[in-house]
Design an enzyme around this catalytic site. Structure first.
Site, PDB file in Angstrom:
ATOM      1  N   THR A  54     -13.291   0.351  10.839  1.00 42.42           N
ATOM      2  CA  THR A  54     -13.239  -0.061  12.239  1.00 42.42           C
ATOM      3  C   THR A  54     -14.204   0.698  13.163  1.00 42.42           C
ATOM      4  O   THR A  54     -14.524   1.869  12.896  1.00 42.42           O
ATOM      5  CB  THR A  54     -11.795   0.140  12.765  1.00 42.42           C
TER       6      THR A  54
ATOM      7  N   ALA B 105      -4.135  -3.119   6.345  1.00 39.07           N
ATOM      8  CA  ALA B 105      -4.049  -1.881   7.130  1.00 39.07           C
ATOM      9  C   ALA B 105      -2.874  -1.950   8.083  1.00 39.07           C
ATOM     10  O   ALA B 105      -2.343  -3.030   8.360  1.00 39.07           O
ATOM     11  CB  ALA B 105      -5.342  -1.677   7.926  1.00 39.07           C
TER      12      ALA B 105
ATOM     13  N   TYR C 214      -4.629   5.299  15.303  1.00 39.20           N
ATOM     14  CA  TYR C 214      -5.147   4.247  14.416  1.00 39.20           C
ATOM     15  C   TYR C 214      -6.553   4.609  13.941  1.00 39.20           C
ATOM     16  O   TYR C 214      -6.835   4.596  12.726  1.00 39.20           O
ATOM     17  CB  TYR C 214      -5.151   2.908  15.168  1.00 39.20           C
TER      18      TYR C 214
ATOM     19  N   LEU D 147       0.826  -1.212   0.000  1.00 41.44           N
ATOM     20  CA  LEU D 147       0.000   0.000   0.000  1.00 41.44           C
ATOM     21  C   LEU D 147       0.859   1.259   0.000  1.00 41.44           C
ATOM     22  O   LEU D 147       0.383   2.341  -0.320  1.00 41.44           O
ATOM     23  CB  LEU D 147      -0.937   0.001   1.216  1.00 41.44           C
TER      24      LEU D 147
HETATM   25  N1  LIG Z   1      -8.443  -6.789  14.269  1.00 40.54           N
HETATM   26  C1  LIG Z   1      -9.501  -6.093  14.623  1.00 40.54           C
HETATM   27  O1  LIG Z   1     -10.011  -6.205  15.744  1.00 40.54           O
HETATM   28  C2  LIG Z   1     -10.147  -5.146  13.650  1.00 40.54           C
HETATM   29  C3  LIG Z   1     -11.263  -4.417  14.085  1.00 40.54           C
HETATM   30  C4  LIG Z   1     -11.875  -3.542  13.203  1.00 40.54           C
HETATM   31  C5  LIG Z   1     -11.402  -3.416  11.903  1.00 40.54           C
HETATM   32  N2  LIG Z   1     -10.303  -4.112  11.531  1.00 40.54           N
HETATM   33  C6  LIG Z   1      -9.829  -3.929  10.148  1.00 40.54           C
HETATM   34  O2  LIG Z   1      -9.834  -5.185   9.505  1.00 40.54           O
HETATM   35  C7  LIG Z   1      -8.792  -5.229   8.514  1.00 40.54           C
HETATM   36  C8  LIG Z   1      -7.931  -6.457   8.749  1.00 40.54           C
HETATM   37  O3  LIG Z   1      -7.383  -6.335  10.055  1.00 40.54           O
HETATM   38  P1  LIG Z   1      -6.636  -7.558  10.757  1.00 40.54           P
HETATM   39  O4  LIG Z   1      -6.969  -7.504  12.180  1.00 40.54           O
HETATM   40  O5  LIG Z   1      -6.841  -8.807   9.960  1.00 40.54           O
HETATM   41  O6  LIG Z   1      -5.144  -7.074  10.610  1.00 40.54           O
HETATM   42  P2  LIG Z   1      -3.767  -7.869  10.516  1.00 40.54           P
HETATM   43  O7  LIG Z   1      -3.923  -9.255  11.000  1.00 40.54           O
HETATM   44  O8  LIG Z   1      -2.774  -6.958  11.136  1.00 40.54           O
HETATM   45  O9  LIG Z   1      -3.544  -7.917   8.960  1.00 40.54           O
HETATM   46  C9  LIG Z   1      -3.255  -6.751   8.263  1.00 40.54           C
HETATM   47  C10 LIG Z   1      -2.807  -7.144   6.897  1.00 40.54           C
HETATM   48  O10 LIG Z   1      -2.472  -5.927   6.205  1.00 40.54           O
HETATM   49  C11 LIG Z   1      -1.261  -6.160   5.550  1.00 40.54           C
HETATM   50  N3  LIG Z   1      -0.526  -4.906   5.386  1.00 40.54           N
HETATM   51  C12 LIG Z   1      -0.105  -4.062   6.348  1.00 40.54           C
HETATM   52  N4  LIG Z   1       0.550  -3.032   5.813  1.00 40.54           N
HETATM   53  C13 LIG Z   1       0.545  -3.240   4.470  1.00 40.54           C
HETATM   54  C14 LIG Z   1       1.082  -2.535   3.374  1.00 40.54           C
HETATM   55  N5  LIG Z   1       1.753  -1.389   3.538  1.00 40.54           N
HETATM   56  N6  LIG Z   1       0.907  -3.045   2.135  1.00 40.54           N
HETATM   57  C15 LIG Z   1       0.250  -4.194   1.947  1.00 40.54           C
HETATM   58  N7  LIG Z   1      -0.285  -4.911   2.957  1.00 40.54           N
HETATM   59  C16 LIG Z   1      -0.128  -4.438   4.200  1.00 40.54           C
HETATM   60  C17 LIG Z   1      -0.486  -7.099   6.432  1.00 40.54           C
HETATM   61  O11 LIG Z   1       0.493  -7.708   5.644  1.00 40.54           O
HETATM   62  P3  LIG Z   1       1.839  -8.392   6.255  1.00 40.54           P
HETATM   63  O12 LIG Z   1       1.410  -9.773   6.613  1.00 40.54           O
HETATM   64  O13 LIG Z   1       2.796  -8.306   5.119  1.00 40.54           O
HETATM   65  O14 LIG Z   1       2.252  -7.568   7.442  1.00 40.54           O
HETATM   66  C18 LIG Z   1      -1.583  -8.052   6.876  1.00 40.54           C
HETATM   67  O15 LIG Z   1      -1.779  -9.053   5.928  1.00 40.54           O
HETATM   68  C19 LIG Z   1      -8.043  -3.905   8.654  1.00 40.54           C
HETATM   69  O16 LIG Z   1      -8.551  -2.997   7.703  1.00 40.54           O
HETATM   70  C20 LIG Z   1      -8.407  -3.428  10.052  1.00 40.54           C
HETATM   71  O17 LIG Z   1      -8.324  -2.023  10.153  1.00 40.54           O
HETATM   72  C21 LIG Z   1      -9.663  -4.989  12.364  1.00 40.54           C
END
Ligand SMILES: NC(=O)c1ccc[n+]([C@@H]2O[C@H](COP(=O)([O-])OP(=O)(O)OC[C@H]3O[C@@H](n4cnc5c(N)ncnc54)[C@H](OP(=O)(O)O)[C@@H]3O)[C@@H](O)[C@H]2O)c1
Length: 274
Positions: A86, A45, A110, A22
């Protein structure tokens, strides 16, 4: 780039670093031009809520600018676009679950950067669908349920925050729901630009920890005791919303279904992990 997988009504190709970063718009353009998808979903993200406090530039680069680049590229290719956002866009001071119409007021970097991402996506794409979700857990990656399971095996006693409330959501249920709504989005059926989608019911982190441990260790004798504590007793760099429950009735009204109870979803994820 991962191999494509098939689901009823669509096939999915997941892309991530290093093929698509990204922070490198040229990689976004190259991947979307070569893949020519029918629908683009941005789930990537900068998600480390505490680290974002000390690395705000990176959080904005990924969560605002990166999301905007993907949305703009999808728009240029005339492809529908879905962005994951989120509950942390809210202050957490409401007494009712938040609807899409409620005012936003993020409490940390965030949440502010994700909100900026929502706004950038709305500016870059003519018909995006932004889905706000919350408190995501799954058998994969690192998340609260997996951490509690690990700690329950390592420690004699666990202290868990019991004064923050939200809607725990299984990433598996969320992914299924997204795949279910892809066909109408691909077919350009009209939809709202912003919808909330979380597991049904609500909980504190303490409730979520108790359910996780009870499901993993059915015999009370084998479980470490869990102590409820306050947020003040577990200080972290980023402030969290006290109550970020999401009202998901607009999603159910539009698409005709909702996610199951978080308790059932936790049981499923724990069973898979065991
Ligand atoms: N976790 C929660 O409780 C929660 C709650 C509300 C919303 N969300 C949203 O749900 C979505 C997924 O969250 P998650 O919890 O699954 O997060 P996560 O496990 O941290 O996964 C984030 C992903 O984004 C990728 N990423 C980060 N920076 C990047 C970049 N610069 N370019 C390309 N890819 C990148 C990471 O890749 P790498 O593996 O290479 O690091 C990873 O695959 C996000 O949009 C988050 O804001 C999450």
């Amino acid at each position: 780039m991962e191999a494509a997988s098939s689901h009823p009504g669509c096939s999915v190709t997941t892309v991530g670093r290093p093929d698509l970063s990204l922070e490198r718009p040229e990689t976004i353009a190259a991947v979307l031009r070569s893949q020519r998808p029918d629908v683009v979903i941005n789930a990537a993200a900068f998600t480390n809520v505490d680290r974002a406090e000390s690395e705000p530039d990176r959080a904005y680069e990924v969560n605002r600018d990166g999301a905007a680049h993907v949305a703009a590229m999808a728009e240029a290719l005339h492809v529908p676009f879905l962005q994951i956002s989120t509950d942390y866009v809210f202050s957490g001071s409401a007494i009712e679950p938040y609807s899409e119409k409620d005012p936003v007021a993020p409490q940390n970097v965030y949440g502010t950067s994700k909100l900026a991402g929502e706004q950038a996506v709305l500016a870059a794409h003519s018909t995006p669908l932004i889905i706000r979700t919350s408190w995501v857990f799954s058998p994969f990656g690192s998340n609260f349920v997996k951490t509690i399971l690990r700690l329950a095996c390592e420690r004699d006693r666990l202290r868990v925050v019991s004064d923050q409330r939200g809607c725990p959501t299984s990433a598996l249920d969320l992914a299924d729901a997204i795949l279910r709504i892809v066909p109408p989005i691909r077919d350009r059926e009209p939809h709202p630009n912003l919808l909330h989608l979380s597991g049904s019911g609500d909980a504190t982190w303490f409730d979520l920890a108790c359910r996780t441990v009870e499901q993993a260790l059915p015999s009370p004798a084998r479980r470490p005791p869990l102590d409820p504590i306050t947020t003040a007793e577990y200080p972290l760099p980023a402030r969290r919303p006290v109550d970020s429950r999401l009202n998901c009735t607009a999603f159910a009204a539009h698409f005709g279904f909702k996610l199951r109870q978080w308790t059932e979803a936790v049981d499923d994820v724990v069973r898979r992990l065991l």
